[in-house]
Scaffold this motif. Structure first.
Motif, PDB file in Angstrom:
ATOM      1  N   ASN A   1      -3.329  -7.860  20.376  1.00 12.11           N
ATOM      2  CA  ASN A   1      -2.136  -7.055  21.172  1.00 12.11           C
ATOM      3  C   ASN A   1      -1.513  -5.826  20.499  1.00 12.11           C
ATOM      4  O   ASN A   1      -0.947  -4.821  21.054  1.00 12.11           O
ATOM      5  CB  ASN A   1      -1.226  -7.833  21.866  1.00 12.11           C
ATOM      6  CG  ASN A   1      -0.796  -7.428  23.101  1.00 12.11           C
ATOM      7  OD1 ASN A   1      -0.233  -6.335  23.195  1.00 12.11           O
ATOM      8  ND2 ASN A   1      -0.491  -8.638  23.922  1.00 12.11           N
ATOM      9  N   LEU A   2      -1.510  -5.796  19.116  1.00 16.68           N
ATOM     10  CA  LEU A   2      -0.605  -4.903  18.307  1.00 16.68           C
ATOM     11  C   LEU A   2      -1.491  -3.564  17.976  1.00 16.68           C
ATOM     12  O   LEU A   2      -0.843  -2.682  17.753  1.00 16.68           O
ATOM     13  CB  LEU A   2      -0.058  -5.415  17.240  1.00 16.68           C
ATOM     14  CG  LEU A   2       1.001  -6.524  17.489  1.00 16.68           C
ATOM     15  CD1 LEU A   2       1.539  -7.121  16.016  1.00 16.68           C
ATOM     16  CD2 LEU A   2       2.083  -6.026  18.244  1.00 16.68           C
ATOM     17  N   ARG A   3      -2.693  -3.656  18.274  1.00 19.57           N
ATOM     18  CA  ARG A   3      -3.725  -2.404  18.125  1.00 19.57           C
ATOM     19  C   ARG A   3      -3.442  -1.956  16.847  1.00 19.57           C
ATOM     20  O   ARG A   3      -2.655  -0.543  16.482  1.00 19.57           O
ATOM     21  CB  ARG A   3      -3.197  -1.291  19.181  1.00 19.57           C
ATOM     22  CG  ARG A   3      -3.150  -1.745  20.556  1.00 19.57           C
ATOM     23  CD  ARG A   3      -4.242  -2.733  21.137  1.00 19.57           C
ATOM     24  NE  ARG A   3      -5.561  -1.771  21.012  1.00 19.57           N
ATOM     25  CZ  ARG A   3      -6.547  -2.246  20.169  1.00 19.57           C
ATOM     26  NH1 ARG A   3      -6.715  -3.509  19.592  1.00 19.57           N
ATOM     27  NH2 ARG A   3      -7.844  -1.604  20.364  1.00 19.57           N
ATOM     28  N   VAL A   4      -4.056  -2.457  15.701  1.00 19.57           N
ATOM     29  CA  VAL A   4      -3.874  -1.823  14.444  1.00 19.57           C
ATOM     30  C   VAL A   4      -5.368  -1.848  13.920  1.00 19.57           C
ATOM     31  O   VAL A   4      -5.931  -2.928  13.645  1.00 19.57           O
ATOM     32  CB  VAL A   4      -2.897  -2.975  13.536  1.00 19.57           C
ATOM     33  CG1 VAL A   4      -2.881  -2.137  11.959  1.00 19.57           C
ATOM     34  CG2 VAL A   4      -1.796  -3.243  13.976  1.00 19.57           C
ATOM     35  N   GLY A   5      -5.657  -0.475  13.345  1.00 16.52           N
ATOM     36  CA  GLY A   5      -7.036  -0.488  12.941  1.00 16.52           C
ATOM     37  C   GLY A   5      -7.101   0.506  11.910  1.00 16.52           C
ATOM     38  O   GLY A   5      -6.099   1.307  11.735  1.00 16.52           O
TER      39      GLY A   5
ATOM     40  N   ALA B   1      -4.999   3.099  16.387  1.00 13.70           N
ATOM     41  CA  ALA B   1      -4.624   2.347  17.475  1.00 13.70           C
ATOM     42  C   ALA B   1      -5.837   1.212  17.679  1.00 13.70           C
ATOM     43  O   ALA B   1      -6.827   1.229  18.403  1.00 13.70           O
ATOM     44  CB  ALA B   1      -4.428   2.856  18.795  1.00 13.70           C
ATOM     45  N   GLY B   2      -6.105   0.455  16.657  1.00  8.77           N
ATOM     46  CA  GLY B   2      -7.358  -0.531  16.652  1.00  8.77           C
ATOM     47  C   GLY B   2      -8.458   0.210  15.915  1.00  8.77           C
ATOM     48  O   GLY B   2      -8.161   1.549  15.774  1.00  8.77           O
ATOM     49  N   SER B   3      -9.573  -0.444  15.709  1.00  3.87           N
ATOM     50  CA  SER B   3     -10.878   0.418  15.152  1.00  3.87           C
ATOM     51  C   SER B   3     -11.089   1.493  16.048  1.00  3.87           C
ATOM     52  O   SER B   3     -11.708   2.661  15.774  1.00  3.87           O
ATOM     53  CB  SER B   3     -11.806  -0.578  14.802  1.00  3.87           C
ATOM     54  OG  SER B   3     -12.255  -1.399  15.900  1.00  3.87           O
TER      55      SER B   3
ATOM     56  N   PHE C   1       1.907   8.709  15.298  1.00  3.10           N
ATOM     57  CA  PHE C   1       2.814   7.315  15.640  1.00  3.10           C
ATOM     58  C   PHE C   1       1.762   6.340  16.337  1.00  3.10           C
ATOM     59  O   PHE C   1       2.397   5.481  17.431  1.00  3.10           O
ATOM     60  CB  PHE C   1       3.720   7.724  16.476  1.00  3.10           C
ATOM     61  CG  PHE C   1       4.527   8.820  16.011  1.00  3.10           C
ATOM     62  CD1 PHE C   1       5.172   8.601  14.870  1.00  3.10           C
ATOM     63  CD2 PHE C   1       4.982  10.015  16.727  1.00  3.10           C
ATOM     64  CE1 PHE C   1       6.119   9.501  14.253  1.00  3.10           C
ATOM     65  CE2 PHE C   1       5.845  10.958  16.330  1.00  3.10           C
ATOM     66  CZ  PHE C   1       6.478  11.093  15.025  1.00  3.10           C
ATOM     67  N   THR C   2       0.300   6.171  15.947  1.00  4.37           N
ATOM     68  CA  THR C   2      -0.285   5.294  16.828  1.00  4.37           C
ATOM     69  C   THR C   2      -0.076   3.749  16.478  1.00  4.37           C
ATOM     70  O   THR C   2      -0.272   2.860  17.320  1.00  4.37           O
ATOM     71  CB  THR C   2      -1.872   5.587  16.643  1.00  4.37           C
ATOM     72  OG1 THR C   2      -2.067   5.577  15.276  1.00  4.37           O
ATOM     73  CG2 THR C   2      -2.143   6.882  17.299  1.00  4.37           C
ATOM     74  N   VAL C   3       0.266   3.628  15.179  1.00  6.65           N
ATOM     75  CA  VAL C   3       0.773   2.219  14.502  1.00  6.65           C
ATOM     76  C   VAL C   3       2.387   2.176  14.583  1.00  6.65           C
ATOM     77  O   VAL C   3       2.854   2.743  13.834  1.00  6.65           O
ATOM     78  CB  VAL C   3       0.039   2.018  13.394  1.00  6.65           C
ATOM     79  CG1 VAL C   3       0.386   0.590  12.831  1.00  6.65           C
ATOM     80  CG2 VAL C   3      -1.386   2.062  13.503  1.00  6.65           C
ATOM     81  N   SER C   4       2.845   1.281  15.510  1.00  6.44           N
ATOM     82  CA  SER C   4       4.194   1.028  15.593  1.00  6.44           C
ATOM     83  C   SER C   4       4.826   0.421  14.436  1.00  6.44           C
ATOM     84  O   SER C   4       3.726  -0.201  13.541  1.00  6.44           O
ATOM     85  CB  SER C   4       4.730   0.269  16.792  1.00  6.44           C
ATOM     86  OG  SER C   4       4.152  -1.182  16.763  1.00  6.44           O
TER      87      SER C   4
END
Length: 373
Positions: free
Chosen positions: A240-244, A94-96, A263-266
């Motif tokens: 806002n989407l939290r991708v790391g 969820a993000g870096s 499931f942290t990255v939708s």
């Protein structure tokens, strides 16, 4: 029933470390001022909306009722092609920051003998570091930055001992801006025991233009104890989407996946990130426009006589010391929000052109800027 004489032992209490942790302070929104457009320059966000192709991918994702792929396979395959690394070496988060928490949960904490691991990092740096480290059960070892806002790598190497499990290198350093150079990082890695994990946090990597800057992916290729952190929050405009994600060798990723939150990255975020990578040329063009704005702001500040660290991120650092709160309040009065660090300095993100220009105008009228007589 609780009596007035009850002590804290009668109520639910958090772990003692929680009470000692600093509070993460997100960038505040700008004040609403009549007659002025407000600009948020406090959170290092990309002021540009995601690409139209990304918005289209978001709208096309309808399976919100289903859990996402826990391994984010589509995204890892896309990143593998983009970075030229094996997909198995990529772990999403969820993000870096989420990816960092996975690393700390896996490699830094309290050992069975009760002795906590130590995590060495420069300070000031990303303010979430001490929170994440001590929540994991490890101890922070903060090494002061040099006078020009850079990592003191010699002092960091000297701080490593038998309890050190992880080292964090933030490049460009947030909030001060300087980037680490390839040669100095290679020299540093050579001084560190091979059983210590070295995390190169490159959240702002796409904004770097120094040809001698370290490339975390190249360092990972050379050294099995190096992990790279990157994110879609900044350059790709997907905060806002939290991708790391992190990139490391299989002997590290095998353990990271054990500690990773499922499931942290939708699926929505995954599709957006894949679409952004598929249009990377357009992303690069947008990033260059922000770099051009950064250079305009830097040139403007220098022309005014301000002295500040060299920056390779999408922000500038004003070492205002005791005047930091005053300057931040003046900015709010001009419908600009900036990120003040009490008695240290002010970080100002590169935002919309008009907001940047108004910031420079404020600096032109402020008599206490660093370097000014």
């Amino acid at each position: 029933m609780t009596s007035e004489n009850s002590t804290s032992h009668d109520t639910v209490q958090p772990r003692p470390v929680i009470g000692r942790l600093p509070k993460y302070a997100a960038g505040k929104p700008p004040a609403a001022i009549d007659g002025l457009q407000s600009y948020k320059l406090s959170s290092n966000e990309n002021p540009l909306a995601p690409l139209p192709e990304v918005i289209e991918a978001i709208h096309a994702q309808l399976e919100i009722n289903r859990y996402p792929d826990p391994l984010a396979t589509k995204l890892r395959n896309a990143l593998a092609g983009y970075l030229d690394v094996p997909a198995e070496d990529i772990v999403t988060g969820a993000g870096s920051l989420g990816a960092l928490n996975q690393i700390l949960a896996t490699f830094a904490g309290q050992n069975e003998d009760g002795v906590p691991d130590e995590v060495v990092y420069a300070w000031r740096s990303f303010e979430a570091y001490p929170i994440c480290i001590e929540t994991a059960g490890a101890s922070s070892v903060q090494v002061p930055l040099t006078a020009d806002g850079r990592h003191d790598l010699d002092a960091m190497a000297a701080a490593v001992n038998e309890n050190t499990s992880v080292i964090l290198l933030c490049t460009p350093n947030n909030p001060t801006g300087p980037v680490l150079l390839s040669d100095e990082v290679e020299d540093f890695i050579a001084k560190v025991p091979s059983n210590v994990l070295i995390v190169i946090d490159e959240a702002y990597q796409e904004f770097v233009r120094n040809e001698n800057a370290v490339d975390g992916i190249e360092s990972y290729r050379k050294h099995p104890n190096v992990v790279v952190l990157r994110t879609f929050s900044k350059a790709h405009g997907l905060a806002n989407l939290r991708v790391g994600y992190s990139v490391s060798h299989p002997e590290i990723t095998a353990y990271l996946r054990v500690a990773a939150t499922p499931f942290t990255v939708s699926s929505l975020a995954e599709d957006a990130a894949v679409a952004s990578l598929a249009n990377i040329d357009k992303v690069v063009e947008r990033v260059q426009s922000l770099v051009d704005e950064r250079e305009r702001v830097v040139a403007g500040l220098k022309a005014l006589g301000w002295v500040f660290p060299e920056t390779e991120g999408n922000f500038v650092w004003l070492p205002l010391g005791a005047n930091s709160a005053e300057f931040a309040a003046l900015a709010q009065g001009q419908a600009l929000s900036v990120r003040g660090f009490a008695n240290e300095g002010v970080r100002v993100s590169i935002g919309e052109v008009e907001g940047n220009t108004r910031f420079l105008d404020l600096c032109s009228k402020y008599p206490k800027g660093p370097g000014l007589s």
